[in-house]
Design a protein around this motif. Structure first.
Motif, mmCIF file in Angstrom:
data_model
loop_
_atom_site.group_PDB
_atom_site.id
_atom_site.type_symbol
_atom_site.label_atom_id
_atom_site.label_comp_id
_atom_site.label_asym_id
_atom_site.label_seq_id
_atom_site.Cartn_x
_atom_site.Cartn_y
_atom_site.Cartn_z
ATOM 1 N N LYS A 126 26.732 -25.226 -53.260
ATOM 2 C CA LYS A 126 25.301 -25.554 -53.326
ATOM 3 C C LYS A 126 24.966 -26.332 -54.597
ATOM 4 C CE LYS A 126 23.143 -21.937 -50.506
ATOM 5 N NZ LYS A 126 24.307 -21.547 -49.730
ATOM 6 N N GLU A 127 25.527 -25.900 -55.725
ATOM 7 C CA GLU A 127 25.229 -26.558 -56.992
ATOM 8 C C GLU A 127 25.706 -28.005 -56.996
ATOM 9 O OE1 GLU A 127 23.571 -25.739 -59.616
ATOM 10 O OE2 GLU A 127 23.152 -23.626 -59.260
ATOM 11 N N LEU B 212 27.162 -22.616 -63.733
ATOM 12 C CA LEU B 212 26.883 -23.040 -62.360
ATOM 13 C C LEU B 212 27.076 -21.904 -61.358
ATOM 14 C CD1 LEU B 212 28.414 -26.635 -62.021
ATOM 15 C CD2 LEU B 212 26.077 -25.975 -62.547
ATOM 16 N N ILE B 213 28.142 -21.125 -61.509
ATOM 17 C CA ILE B 213 28.462 -20.114 -60.475
ATOM 18 C C ILE B 213 27.834 -18.754 -60.757
ATOM 19 C CG2 ILE B 213 30.630 -21.274 -59.947
ATOM 20 C CD1 ILE B 213 32.068 -18.906 -61.345
ATOM 21 N N LYS B 214 27.190 -18.607 -61.898
ATOM 22 C CA LYS B 214 26.584 -17.315 -62.231
ATOM 23 C C LYS B 214 25.478 -16.967 -61.235
ATOM 24 C CE LYS B 214 24.275 -14.847 -66.026
ATOM 25 N NZ LYS B 214 23.053 -14.440 -65.321
ATOM 26 N N ILE C 42 23.864 -34.266 -60.179
ATOM 27 C CA ILE C 42 23.139 -33.467 -61.176
ATOM 28 C C ILE C 42 22.973 -32.050 -60.631
ATOM 29 C CG2 ILE C 42 21.033 -33.274 -62.574
ATOM 30 C CD1 ILE C 42 20.616 -36.258 -62.226
ATOM 31 N N PRO C 43 23.914 -31.154 -60.936
ATOM 32 C CA PRO C 43 23.818 -29.770 -60.443
ATOM 33 C C PRO C 43 22.500 -29.119 -60.834
ATOM 34 C CG PRO C 43 25.984 -30.189 -61.415
ATOM 35 C CD PRO C 43 25.135 -31.388 -61.735
ATOM 36 N N HIS C 44 22.002 -28.257 -59.962
ATOM 37 C CA HIS C 44 20.677 -27.666 -60.158
ATOM 38 C C HIS C 44 20.601 -26.756 -61.377
ATOM 39 C CE1 HIS C 44 19.742 -29.476 -56.397
ATOM 40 N NE2 HIS C 44 20.548 -28.701 -55.690
#
Length: 675
Positions: A583-584, A439-441, A266-268
Motif C-alpha cells: 500500500k505504501e 513505512l511498515i509500522k 512518494i510513500p504515504h
C-alpha cells in the motif's frame, strides 16, 4: 513625529498595499482560526472563508483582490488537487475504478439534467446560457478534503471514488465549456476536436510516461538531498498545471494528474509526504480558502428580488443534484449512511471550476450579472454545507472504520501495540533501514520505533555509549521529519547477539529489522556466522534487509514462501507487513507458494479486507530455486520467507537460499524473513 505618523497612516490606508503587512494579516488569520473554531465548534474551513468575506473588497475592504492574493490562491487550489491525487490509494483506486467512473457519471449527469430545464424553462435563459450554467452545477471543488485527510479517512473507498470522480466530472465540464465557447464563437468544427484530442494526448503522455521516469532518476541520483525532493515535486505540480492549460483544460486537472503521476514514488508515510502536507495545510490551502471568501459579495442579496431568486434557485439545484448523485451511488454500491454523507460533503463544494466556468461565460457575454452574482452566493452556501456535512460524516466514518478495524484486529490476532527494534550495525546504510521501518509500522500502534546499539563491555564502554548515542541522534531527526516517534537504546554486552536478544525481550519487541551483513567472507551456509548467532539467539520475527535503490522506486514485491509457512506463529505478522508495504509503495505483490499456503493467505487477506493487488504462482521446487529468476524483474523487492530449524516449515534447502540470493540476485533489493 508628524512625519512618522504620516508614514504610519499611509501604511494602514485601505486597502492595505504593503506586502509585508498583507502577508502578516493573512498569517494572523490562519494562526487564530484554530483557536476561534475550538471555542465555537465550527470547522476551520468556514472560519477561513468567513474571514475572507470580512477582510475582502466586499466586506471591510482591508484587502483587495490583487495579483499577490491571486497567486497564493492559485497555489492553494493546485495544492488541494495535488494532495488529493497524491493521497489516493492507487491499489484501491484501480480496484474501484469502475465505481469512480459510475459516480463521476452520476455527479455529472444528474446536476446537469436538473439544472438545464430549471435554467431554460424556469429562469428563461437561452440554450447556451442554460447549458453552461447547468454544467457549472456538475463541477465540484474538494474544499472539504483537508477534513478527511486530517481525520485519516482519506483511504476509505467512498472518499477514493469521490476523488476519482472529481477528475472525471471536472474534465467533462471543462470540455463542455470549450464546446459551448466554440459554439458561441462559431468555431466548433472538426479542427476544434482534432486540436483538443491531440493536445490532451500529448499532455497525458508527458505526465504519465515522462514525468515518472524523470522523478525516479532524480530521487535516485539525489537520494541524500532530501530538501531538493520537495522543490522538485513543487516544480512538477506547477509545470503540469501549466501544460494542462496549454492542452485546453483547467490547471487543477494538471495538478491532480501530477499527484497521480508521482503517487507511487512518494510513500504515504514518508518524510517527503509529511513535508508536502505540512506546508500545504499550514499555509497554501488556508490562503486559498481565505481568497474564496474574498470573492463573495453579500451585497447582491440586497440588490433586488431577481438576484435573490436566481441565487436561491442555483443553490438549491446545486445541492439537490449532488445529494441525488451521492444517494444513487450509495444505493448502487450499498454504502453506509456515513459514506453517502461524506460523498455528498466532498462533492457539494463549489469554487474553482465553478468560477472558471461562470467567469469565462460572463466575459464572453453568454450569461448575465444575475447568474454571476447568484454563483458567488452559491459558492458561499455550498462551502458551508460541504464543510459541515463532511465534518460530521467524516467523524462518524472514522468511528465506523475504527470499530471495523478493532473487530478485524481481534479476529486476526493482530498486534495493536507492536514494537519494532532496529539494531544498528552499519550507520552508512541505516537511513534506508529506518525508512523501511517507518513505512511498515502499524499506524495504530502508539509505541515508538526502537533503535539499538550494542557496545562491547570493555574499558571504553562508557565512551562508546556516548559516541553511539550522538550518532543516533541524526536518525531521530530523520524520523521526526516523517512524524514517526523513535527512541534510542544503548546497551553493554560481551555478545552482540545476546545483547539484541535481551533488549528485544525488555521492550517486548514484535519485530526485529536487521541490515544485510556487509562483512566479506561471512556468507556461507546461512547469511553468515554472525547473523546465524543473532537469529538463533532470539525468537522474535526477524527481517534481514538489503535495499539497492530508494524504496519508492520499486515496482513490485516478489514473495517466496515455503510449504506450511501458514503454520508458523509469525505468519500473520509478515503477511500484514507485505500488505502495508504494498500500500505504501502502491505496487502489486507476486506470491510464490504452495496451493495450501495460497488458500491460507487468501483467507487472511479476506479477513483484513485489503485491496492489495496479489498474484499467485504455485511453487514448491525448492531444489530448483534459481528457476524463479526468470520471473523476477529488475525493480522487484524479493522477500524470502525462511524458517528456523525445528519449525513446521523448515527444510534443509532453506539454509542454502540466502547465499544464492547474495550470489545470483546481488542487484536486487531483498528481505529474508525468519518468523
Amino acid at each position: 513625529m508628524n512625519e512618522f505618523l504620516e508614514i504610519v497612516k499611509h501604511e494602514f490606508e485601505l486597502p492595505l498595499s504593503n506586502p509585508v503587512l498583507v502577508f502578516s494579516l493573512i498569517l494572523l488569520i490562519i494562526l487564530i482560526s484554530p483557536v476561534v473554531l475550538k471555542r465555537l465548534n465550527i470547522p476551520g474551513i468556514i472560519i477561513l472563508i468567513l474571514s475572507g468575506i470580512l477582510i475582502g473588497p466586499f466586506g471591510t475592504g482591508i484587502l483587495e483582490q490583487n495579483s499577490a492574493v491571486d497567486l497564493f490562491s492559485t497555489i492553494g487550489l493546485l495544492y488541494i488537487m495535488f494532495i488529493a491525487g497524491l493521497e489516493l490509494d492507487m491499489n484501491q483506486f484501480k480496484a474501484n475504478r469502475n465505481k469512480s467512473f459510475l459516480f463521476g457519471f452520476f455527479t455529472f449527469i444528474i446536476p446537469l439534467g436538473i439544472g438545464f430545464p430549471v435554467c431554460y424553462y424556469l429562469l428563461n435563459y437561452d440554450f447556451n446560457a442554460s447549458f453552461l450554467t447547468a454544467s457549472m452545477f456538475a463541477t465540484h471543488t474538494l474544499l472539504a478534503y483537508p477534513i478527511v485527510s486530517k481525520l485519516k479517512v482519506s483511504k476509505n473507498e467512498a472518499v477514493a471514488i469521490t476523488v476519482g470522480g472529481t477528475i472525471l466530472t471536472d474534465t467533462a465540464v471543462l470540455i463542455v465549456l470549450a464546446v459551448i465557447m466554440g459554439n458561441h464563437e462559431g468555431t466548433l468544427d472538426a479542427a476544434f476536436w482534432q486540436r483538443l484530442g491531440i493536445s490532451l494526448s500529448v499532455f497525458a503522455a508527458i505526465l504519465f510516461l515522462l514525468v515518472p521516469r524523470i522523478a525516479k532518476w532524480f530521487f535516485t541520483k539525489m537520494e541524500n538531498e532530501k530538501h531538493s525532493h520537495y522543490i522538485f515535486v513543487l516544480t512538477v505540480v506547477f509545470i503540469a498545471a501549466f501544460l494542462a492549460e496549454l492542452a485546453g483544460v483547467e490547471p487543477i486537472i494538471g495538478a491532480f494528474l501530477a499527484g497521480l503521476a508521482l503517487n507511487r514514488l512518494i510513500p504515504h508515510s514518508s518524510a517527503l509526504m509529511n513535508r508536502i502536507e505540512f506546508i500545504g495545510n499550514a499555509l497554501f490551502i488556508p490562503f486559498f480558502l481565505i481568497s474564496v471568501g474574498m470573492l463573495v459579495d453579500i451585497s447582491v442579496i440586497f440588490s433586488g428580488p431577481t438576484a435573490l431568486i436566481v441565487a436561491g434557485t442555483l443553490s438549491v439545484v446545486a445541492i439537490l443534484g449532488k445529494w441525488l448523485a451521492s444517494f444513487f451511488t450509495q444505493v448502487v454500491f450499498k454504502y453506509t449512511a456515513a459514506q453517502r454523507k461524506v460523498i455528498f460533503g466532498l462533492s457539494s463544494g463549489h469554487a474553482a471550476a465553478t468560477l472558471a466556468v461562470i467567469i469565462v461565460g460572463f466575459n464572453a457575454g453568454i450569461i448575465d450579472e444575475n447568474i454571476l452574482n447568484g454563483t458567488i452566493i452559491l459558492i458561499l452556501v455550498t462551502s458551508i454545507v460541504a464543510t459541515l456535512a463532511t465534518q460530521m460524516a467524516a467523524t462518524k466514518l472514522k468511528a465506523e472504520m475504527e470499530k471495523n478495524i478493532s473487530a478485524e484486529v481481534r479476529k486476526t490476532e493482530a498486534f495493536q501495540n507492536e514494537t519494532i527494534l532496529l539494531p544498528i550495525a552499519n550507520i552508512l546504510n541505516f537511513d534506508k533501514l529506518l525508512e523501511f521501518a517507518i513505512l511498515i509500522k502499524d499506524k495504530s500502534s502508539p509505541n515508538p520505533i526502537s533503535i539499538l546499539s550494542v557496545v562491547p563491555n570493555n574499558a571504553e564502554a562508557e565512551i562508546n555509549i556516548a559516541r553511539a548515542t550522538s550518532k543516533l541522534e541524526d536518525f531521530v531527526a530523520q524520523a521526526s521529519a516523517a512524524e514517526a516517534e523513535v527512541t534510542i537504546h544503548t546497551t553493554i554486552d560481551q555478545n552482540v547477539a545476546q545483547g539484541i536478544a535481551r533488549k528485544s525481550k525488555e521492550i517486548i519487541a514484535d519485530l526485529i529489522i536487521f541490515g544485510w551483513p556487509s562483512d566479506k567472507g561471512l556468507m556461507d551456509k546461512l547469511i553468515g556466522k554472525k547473523m546465524e548467532r543473532i537469529i538463533a539467539a532470539n525468537t522474535k520475527t526477524s527481517f534481514i534487509t538489503h535495499f539497492g535503490r530508494p524504496l519508492a522506486t520499486h515496482k513490485r514485491i516478489f514473495v517466496i514462501a515455503p510449504a506450511l509457512a501458514e503454520l508458523e506463529p509469525g505468519f500473520l505478522l509478515w503477511l500484514k507487513k507485505v500488505d502495508i508495504l504494498s500500500k505504501e509503495l502502491s505496487v502489486p505483490v507476486v506470491m510464490n507458494c504452495t496451493e495450501a499456503t495460497r488458500k491460507a493467505i487468501a483467507a487472511r487477506l479476506k479477513e483484513l479486507k485489503t485491496d492489495t493487488p496479489l498474484h499467485y504462482k504455485i511453487f514448491s521446487e525448492w531444489n530448483d530455486f534459481l528457476i524463479l529468476g526468470r520471473d523476477m524483474q529488475e525493480e522487484d523487492i524479493v522477500i524470502l520467507i525462511s524458517a528456523r530449524k525445528g519449525s513446521n516449515s523448515y527444510q534443509n534447502v532453506l539454509s542454502t537460499i540466502p547465499a544464492k540470493l547474495e550470489k545470483y540476485f546481488f542487484d536486487k533489493s531483498r528481505i529474508i524473513v525468519y518468523p
